[in-house]
Structures are given as C-alpha cells and as structure tokens.
Write an enzyme that holds these catalytic residues in place. Structure first.
Site, PDB file in Angstrom:
ATOM      1  N   THR A  16      74.328  -0.370  32.478  1.00  0.00           N
ATOM      2  CA  THR A  16      75.605  -0.323  33.203  1.00  0.00           C
ATOM      3  C   THR A  16      75.952   1.116  33.517  1.00  0.00           C
ATOM      4  O   THR A  16      76.065   1.929  32.610  1.00  0.00           O
ATOM      5  CB  THR A  16      76.779  -0.911  32.380  1.00  0.00           C
ATOM      6  OG1 THR A  16      77.997  -0.312  32.844  1.00  0.00           O
ATOM      7  CG2 THR A  16      76.676  -0.649  30.890  1.00  0.00           C
ATOM      8  N   ARG A  19      84.442  -0.612  37.794  1.00  0.00           N
ATOM      9  CA  ARG A  19      85.239  -1.804  38.100  1.00  0.00           C
ATOM     10  C   ARG A  19      86.401  -1.992  37.134  1.00  0.00           C
ATOM     11  O   ARG A  19      87.516  -2.249  37.530  1.00  0.00           O
ATOM     12  CB  ARG A  19      84.342  -3.036  37.971  1.00  0.00           C
ATOM     13  CG  ARG A  19      83.705  -3.470  39.240  1.00  0.00           C
ATOM     14  CD  ARG A  19      83.273  -4.900  39.074  1.00  0.00           C
ATOM     15  NE  ARG A  19      81.854  -4.986  38.804  1.00  0.00           N
ATOM     16  CZ  ARG A  19      80.967  -5.480  39.663  1.00  0.00           C
ATOM     17  NH1 ARG A  19      81.357  -5.908  40.821  1.00  0.00           N
ATOM     18  NH2 ARG A  19      79.702  -5.559  39.339  1.00  0.00           N
ATOM     19  N   ASP A  29      76.379  -6.932  31.484  1.00  0.00           N
ATOM     20  CA  ASP A  29      77.044  -8.018  30.764  1.00  0.00           C
ATOM     21  C   ASP A  29      76.655  -9.382  31.338  1.00  0.00           C
ATOM     22  O   ASP A  29      76.370 -10.321  30.589  1.00  0.00           O
ATOM     23  CB  ASP A  29      78.571  -7.829  30.771  1.00  0.00           C
ATOM     24  CG  ASP A  29      79.139  -7.686  32.176  1.00  0.00           C
ATOM     25  OD1 ASP A  29      78.397  -7.309  33.092  1.00  0.00           O
ATOM     26  OD2 ASP A  29      80.340  -7.963  32.351  1.00  0.00           O
ATOM     27  N   ARG A  79      71.938 -10.379  42.198  1.00  0.00           N
ATOM     28  CA  ARG A  79      73.052 -11.050  41.534  1.00  0.00           C
ATOM     29  C   ARG A  79      72.921 -12.532  41.869  1.00  0.00           C
ATOM     30  O   ARG A  79      72.185 -12.920  42.774  1.00  0.00           O
ATOM     31  CB  ARG A  79      74.381 -10.496  42.052  1.00  0.00           C
ATOM     32  CG  ARG A  79      74.545  -8.987  41.820  1.00  0.00           C
ATOM     33  CD  ARG A  79      75.994  -8.590  41.963  1.00  0.00           C
ATOM     34  NE  ARG A  79      76.165  -7.143  42.025  1.00  0.00           N
ATOM     35  CZ  ARG A  79      76.333  -6.353  40.973  1.00  0.00           C
ATOM     36  NH1 ARG A  79      76.318  -6.861  39.754  1.00  0.00           N
ATOM     37  NH2 ARG A  79      76.515  -5.061  41.121  1.00  0.00           N
ATOM     38  N   GLY A 139      73.508  -4.734  39.277  1.00  0.00           N
ATOM     39  CA  GLY A 139      73.554  -3.524  40.104  1.00  0.00           C
ATOM     40  C   GLY A 139      72.557  -2.481  39.622  1.00  0.00           C
ATOM     41  O   GLY A 139      72.129  -2.492  38.465  1.00  0.00           O
ATOM     42  N   ASP A 172      80.511   0.180  30.556  1.00  0.00           N
ATOM     43  CA  ASP A 172      81.521  -0.779  30.114  1.00  0.00           C
ATOM     44  C   ASP A 172      81.026  -1.756  29.047  1.00  0.00           C
ATOM     45  O   ASP A 172      81.690  -2.748  28.755  1.00  0.00           O
ATOM     46  CB  ASP A 172      82.097  -1.543  31.320  1.00  0.00           C
ATOM     47  CG  ASP A 172      81.026  -2.254  32.141  1.00  0.00           C
ATOM     48  OD1 ASP A 172      79.835  -2.116  31.799  1.00  0.00           O
ATOM     49  OD2 ASP A 172      81.376  -2.917  33.128  1.00  0.00           O
ATOM     50  N   ASP A 225      78.747   1.858  34.688  1.00  0.00           N
ATOM     51  CA  ASP A 225      80.184   1.958  34.397  1.00  0.00           C
ATOM     52  C   ASP A 225      80.439   2.269  32.920  1.00  0.00           C
ATOM     53  O   ASP A 225      81.565   2.550  32.536  1.00  0.00           O
ATOM     54  CB  ASP A 225      80.893   0.638  34.740  1.00  0.00           C
ATOM     55  CG  ASP A 225      80.875   0.343  36.233  1.00  0.00           C
ATOM     56  OD1 ASP A 225      80.510   1.242  37.000  1.00  0.00           O
ATOM     57  OD2 ASP A 225      81.223  -0.787  36.611  1.00  0.00           O
TER      58      ASP A 225
HETATM   59  N1  LIG Z   1      77.987 -16.221  32.666  1.00  0.00           N
HETATM   60  C1  LIG Z   1      76.754 -16.145  33.169  1.00  0.00           C
HETATM   61  N2  LIG Z   1      75.830 -17.082  32.864  1.00  0.00           N
HETATM   62  C2  LIG Z   1      74.581 -17.006  33.350  1.00  0.00           C
HETATM   63  N3  LIG Z   1      74.138 -16.043  34.163  1.00  0.00           N
HETATM   64  C3  LIG Z   1      74.996 -15.083  34.500  1.00  0.00           C
HETATM   65  C4  LIG Z   1      76.344 -15.070  34.023  1.00  0.00           C
HETATM   66  N4  LIG Z   1      76.969 -13.984  34.524  1.00  0.00           N
HETATM   67  C5  LIG Z   1      76.056 -13.360  35.306  1.00  0.00           C
HETATM   68  N5  LIG Z   1      74.879 -14.009  35.277  1.00  0.00           N
HETATM   69  C6  LIG Z   1      73.668 -13.641  36.011  1.00  0.00           C
HETATM   70  O1  LIG Z   1      73.143 -12.398  35.551  1.00  0.00           O
HETATM   71  C7  LIG Z   1      72.655 -11.632  36.645  1.00  0.00           C
HETATM   72  C8  LIG Z   1      73.294 -10.278  36.668  1.00  0.00           C
HETATM   73  O2  LIG Z   1      74.717 -10.395  36.593  1.00  0.00           O
HETATM   74  P1  LIG Z   1      75.684  -9.366  37.315  1.00  0.00           P
HETATM   75  O3  LIG Z   1      77.053  -9.656  36.892  1.00  0.00           O
HETATM   76  O4  LIG Z   1      75.405  -9.376  38.780  1.00  0.00           O
HETATM   77  O5  LIG Z   1      75.186  -7.955  36.826  1.00  0.00           O
HETATM   78  P2  LIG Z   1      75.203  -7.258  35.400  1.00  0.00           P
HETATM   79  O6  LIG Z   1      74.198  -7.919  34.555  1.00  0.00           O
HETATM   80  O7  LIG Z   1      74.852  -5.865  35.724  1.00  0.00           O
HETATM   81  O8  LIG Z   1      76.606  -7.415  34.865  1.00  0.00           O
HETATM   82  C9  LIG Z   1      72.929 -12.445  37.905  1.00  0.00           C
HETATM   83  O9  LIG Z   1      71.760 -13.133  38.271  1.00  0.00           O
HETATM   84  C10 LIG Z   1      74.011 -13.394  37.462  1.00  0.00           C
HETATM   85  O10 LIG Z   1      74.036 -14.595  38.186  1.00  0.00           O
HETATM   86  O1  LIG Z   2      77.828  -3.706  45.665  1.00  0.00           O
HETATM   87  P1  LIG Z   2      77.349  -4.186  44.327  1.00  0.00           P
HETATM   88  O2  LIG Z   2      75.888  -4.218  44.182  1.00  0.00           O
HETATM   89  O3  LIG Z   2      77.987  -5.484  43.949  1.00  0.00           O
HETATM   90  O4  LIG Z   2      77.778  -3.118  43.268  1.00  0.00           O
HETATM   91  C1  LIG Z   2      79.048  -2.644  43.048  1.00  0.00           C
HETATM   92  C2  LIG Z   2      79.344  -2.556  41.593  1.00  0.00           C
HETATM   93  O5  LIG Z   2      78.235  -2.365  40.803  1.00  0.00           O
HETATM   94  C3  LIG Z   2      78.529  -1.514  39.727  1.00  0.00           C
HETATM   95  O6  LIG Z   2      77.646  -0.450  39.831  1.00  0.00           O
HETATM   96  C4  LIG Z   2      78.389  -2.232  38.434  1.00  0.00           C
HETATM   97  O7  LIG Z   2      77.294  -3.059  38.485  1.00  0.00           O
HETATM   98  P2  LIG Z   2      76.986  -4.124  37.353  1.00  0.00           P
HETATM   99  O8  LIG Z   2      78.090  -5.121  37.313  1.00  0.00           O
HETATM  100  O9  LIG Z   2      75.702  -4.694  37.770  1.00  0.00           O
HETATM  101  O10 LIG Z   2      76.913  -3.355  36.076  1.00  0.00           O
HETATM  102  C5  LIG Z   2      79.986  -1.132  39.862  1.00  0.00           C
HETATM  103  O11 LIG Z   2      80.269   0.134  39.495  1.00  0.00           O
HETATM  104  C6  LIG Z   2      80.280  -1.478  41.275  1.00  0.00           C
HETATM  105  O12 LIG Z   2      81.544  -1.980  41.374  1.00  0.00           O
HETATM  106 MG   LIG Z   3      78.461  -6.451  35.087  1.00  0.00          MG
END
Ligand SMILES: Nc1ncnc2c1ncn2[C@@H]1O[C@H](COP(=O)(O)OP(=O)(O)O)[C@@H](O)[C@H]1O
Ligand SMILES: O=P(O)(O)OC[C@H]1O[C@](O)(COP(=O)(O)O)[C@@H](O)[C@@H]1O
Ligand SMILES: [Mg+2]
Length: 442
Positions: A209, A256, A181, A155, A89, A213, A211
C-alpha cells in the site's frame, strides 16, 4: 486496542518434516539484539506503560512469531510448485518483491516451478489460465529497475472456487499474494475455500500500500519512494508560488483514508504551510477556517503552499452520486480542485487576486521504481515470505514491525486501517513544521 496472544497466532498447515536448506546456517543461532530465534517471539508493544497496562505475565503479552528461515520446513521443495500474484493499485517495489521471491525459491529452495499469474486475481481464473507465465532467474533479472509489476494487476472480484480450481489444476502448494487490504480479504476467501476442500495449499501475503494504511507494519514497502516523489511536486509549487504575486501552490497527493504521504512529503522539505488530511476534519469558512488562514499567510508572506491528501475534507463535497470502483472502494470527490476554486474565489474577493499553481501528481508517485531503501526492504520481505510459505504457514502476512520481520495473521492486517493519529507525534511534527493551527474552525 485489546489484543490477546491467541489473536496473533498464525496458522500452520502441519508439522515441518523436511530439512531446510538453511539448517546448517541456523544450527548455532540464538536470539541476540539483531536476530530472533524461531522459538522466540517479538513483542507487539514497545512502551513500559502499555506493557504494564496489559496486566498479564511476560509470556502472555501480545507477541508475534518471528519471520525468517526455519531449520525444518513443511513442503518438499523438489515437489513444490509456487504461484505469485500482484493485485490492486501499483506501488513502487512490486517487481523487487517478485524478483526476491523468485531468486530465493530458485537459488536456495530449488522448487520445481514458479508461476506468475497475470493481471491480479483475474489471472487465477479459468478463462485466463493460458496467460500464466513461468518465472525463472532470467525472467526477473532486471525487473527491479522498472516501476509497476511485470505480472500486471487489477481490481475486481473473482470467484474463490474458480481460483482454487486453478491452484489445484496447476499443482500449486504456495501462493504469494502481493496486495493491499482488498487483496488480503480476497486471499482469506481463498484460504477458506482451500480449508473447506481439505487442501494442502499455503497462502502468504506481502502487504502492499503506498497509502501506508495497513496496520501491524512499521511502514509499507514503496511508501518511502512514493513520498520522496511527492516531495518534488511540493518543491515545484513552492518555487512557482514564490515567483508569483499572491502565489498559491496546491498539491493533491494520494491517500484515500490515511494522510501519511501528505504528512511525510510535507515534512521532507518543509515547504508546506498547510497540510490537510482525512484524519483531521476542517472547515473552510469563518475566522478560523482554512480560507482565512490561507489569506493571512498570503498577506504576511506573499505566498502559500497547501498540501492536501485526496481523502481529506470529503464531507465538504457533494456526497450524492458517489460510486465505487471494481473492488468496492468508494470513488472520492476531487478535494484538490475544490480547494483550488475556493481559495481562488476567496483571495480574489479579499483583493489578493492569486496566481494559483495546482499539481495533482496522481500516478506519478506510485508508478516509479523503488528507491534503494525500499528495494532492500522489498527483498527482505520477499525472503521472509518464502520462508513462511515453505515452512507451511498460511493465511499469514510477513511484515516489519518495530524493525523486526514477523508473521501476522492475515485477518489482523485487515482488521482496521492504519491512520495518522491526530494526537500522535507525526501530526505534532507536521503542526510544528508548518505552524498551522491544530484545528480549523474549532
Ligand atoms: N472483500 C473482498 N473479498 C474478496 N476479494 C476482495 C475483497 N476486497 C477486494 N478484493 C479483491 O482484491 C483485489 C485487490 O483489491 P483492491 O481493493 O483493488 O486493492 P488492494 O488490495 O490494494 O486494497 C481485487 O481483485 C478485489 O476484487
Ligand atoms: O485509480 P486507481 O488505480 O483506482 O488508484 C487510485 C488509488 O490507489 C491508491 O494508490 C491505493 O491503492 P490500493 O487501494 O490498491 O492500495 C490510492 O492512493 C488511490 O486513491
Ligand atoms: Mg486498498
């Protein structure tokens, strides 16, 4: 948390043999209250009682490698190409981090090439290679004035083998992953694949992040900007609710699993009467439930403002049919609209027909440009990331911890979530400021 010194050791690709462009500047530096020498370490803990409870000698206390320039570096800059990717995000400051990395690599290290991979990890895959952009000072000149990321983000899972093929084909020595994360879990899959193939490629994370978090970081970049934006929406519903009979203002804010944005935004102008966050469960009904408390407040003050984090009270909502997004994050039920409906029904039933002003600023708090404070933070993280990468650190993230910039193993940053501690002093401040009870319904 149990933490051994060994858990905090960051991985290095090997011995640093090249002179650093900062060697001269560092020649006479020693640890001072404002600088940590590269041979020194930063303590994880900061209270006497926690340090004593560790029960080990000072040199065995949990500590972190300091970030910053080294006298010697691992990669030969002239033969080094670098990649940057932003994932997950949006967050205020992504462009500042990209810009800081490009400026540092260009102006001080003079690396051969800097490539930006477009649209998150998708940009590292074979079918998107033609969309890679070369980054230079011109390409990043004013990007800090805009929110979002010039590289785009996404994502969704991508194949680590495919992504490492791209790094190899493009001759990338250091990949900077700016993400949360999920992105760091993805980055660790990359480092495992890199290691399995015996490649000399460093992967450095800059934790992102809104958040807030992620653990092992004081506050994530962009967080301050995001909650400052959120504050404006709370002020709006406060003014609206004051001007209406039985006025009810409700603001739903991102978060979240962690309610930091809700807490800080609520504290910032102190207009909120109730703050509901994922970390503190609540009940709606009964004499001590949220609805009755809201009713009491409206009776006494003629209006009320409720700030709710999007992940709060999820247990009160329909669990069936919950799906996940492309990255595997659970899609949440809408606690904001649920509260709006429940509060409206309750106040109507007790003869206080409300005027409800409901705002869900959603993306409006995360899509803005970083404020000046976050911009400074971002550029310093960017510098730290560049130094870590050029010194051959890998599977490492750069963070600010207790106001020092340090290196943390990537695995630790994904080991647990940073959450508001219901027994901690932040939540206590929220209770003090709002006057709300510590619990609703016992
Ligand atoms: N357990 C995982 N293993 C490999 N890639 C992951 C994993 N979790 C998330 N990703 C990848 O990392 C990228 C970002 O993850 P996402 O959860 O959307 O956002 P954030 O990094 O902000 O938490 C996405 O391309 C997602 O598919
Ligand atoms: O609609 P999207 O892009 O999934 O984003 C919503 C979520 O993204 C966030 O900004 C957090 O994003 P990340 O997980 O990428 O850190 C949350 O606060 C919100 O729930
Ligand atoms: Mg995340």
């Amino acid at each position: 948390m149990t933490l051994e010194l060994d858990d905090l050791r960051v991985r290095s690709l090997g011995e640093c043999r090249y002179d650093s462009p900062f060697a001269e500047m560092l020649a006479t530096k020693r640890t001072s209250p404002h600088y940590v020498h590269e041979d020194d370490r930063v303590l994880v803990d900061d209270t006497v009682s926690i340090l004593l409870s560790r029960g080990v000698s000072i040199d065995q206390l949990p500590s972190l490698e300091t970030a910053g320039p080294r006298r010697k570096i691992y990669f030969d800059p002239a033969a080094t190409s670098v990649g940057i990717v932003t994932c997950g995000g949006l967050c205020p400051g992504l462009n500042d981090v990209i810009r800081g990395i490009v400026q540092e690599l260009t102006e001080h290290y003079h690396v051969a090439h800097i490539y930006g991979f477009r649209n998150g990890y998708a940009g590292l895959t074979r079918h998107q290679r033609d969309r890679v952009v070369e980054l230079d000072l011109r390409a990043v000149r004013d990007i800090n004035n805009d929110g979002g990321t010039i590289l785009g983000s996404s994502r969704g899972d991508q194949d680590p083998e495919d992504m490492v093929d791209t790094l190899v084909d493009m001759g990338i020595s250091v990949l900077f992953v700016i993400g949360g994360d999920g992105s760091m879990r993805g980055a660790m899959k990359l480092t495992r694949e890199i290691e399995a193939r015996g490649l000399d490629i460093s992967v450095i994370g800059v934790p992102k992040t809104i958040d807030n978090d992620l653990p092992f970081t004081d506050q994530s970049f962009g967080f301050q900007t995001a909650f400052a934006q959120a504050t404006k929406f709370i002020a709006s519903v406060f003014i609206e609710s004051q001007a209406a009979e039985n006025g009810v203002g409700i603001v739903k804010l991102m978060g979240r699993h962690s309610g930091f944005i809700a807490c800080y935004a609520a504290l910032s102008n102190n207009d909120a009467d109730f703050v509901l966050i994922p970390e503190v469960p609540f009940v709606l009904d009964g004499p001590d439930g949220v609805l009755r408390r809201v009713e009491d407040h409206v009776r006494r003050h003629g209006q009320v403002v409720v700030v709710v984090a999007e992940g709060a009270g999820q247990e009160l909502l329909e669990q069936e049919g919950r799906t996940t997004d492309a990255s595997g994050n659970t899609k949440l039920g809408d606690i904001g609209l649920f509260l709006k409906q429940k509060i409206t029904e309750h106040l109507t039933a007790v003869d206080l027909p409300p005027t409800v002003r409901y705002l869900d600023p959603s993306y409006a708090i995360r899509s803005v440009a970083a404020n000046a404070y976050d911009s400074v933070y971002c550029v310093r993280l960017a510098h730290a990331a560049v130094h870590a990468g050029m010194a051959g650190r890998t599977e490492t993230v750069v963070v600010r911890w207790r106001r020092r910039f340090v290196h943390v193993p990537m695995e630790l940053i994904t080991s647990h979530r940073n959450q508001v501690d219901p027994d901690g002093d932040l939540w206590m401040s929220v209770l003090e400021a709002t006057g709300q009870p510590a619990t609703f319904g016992g």
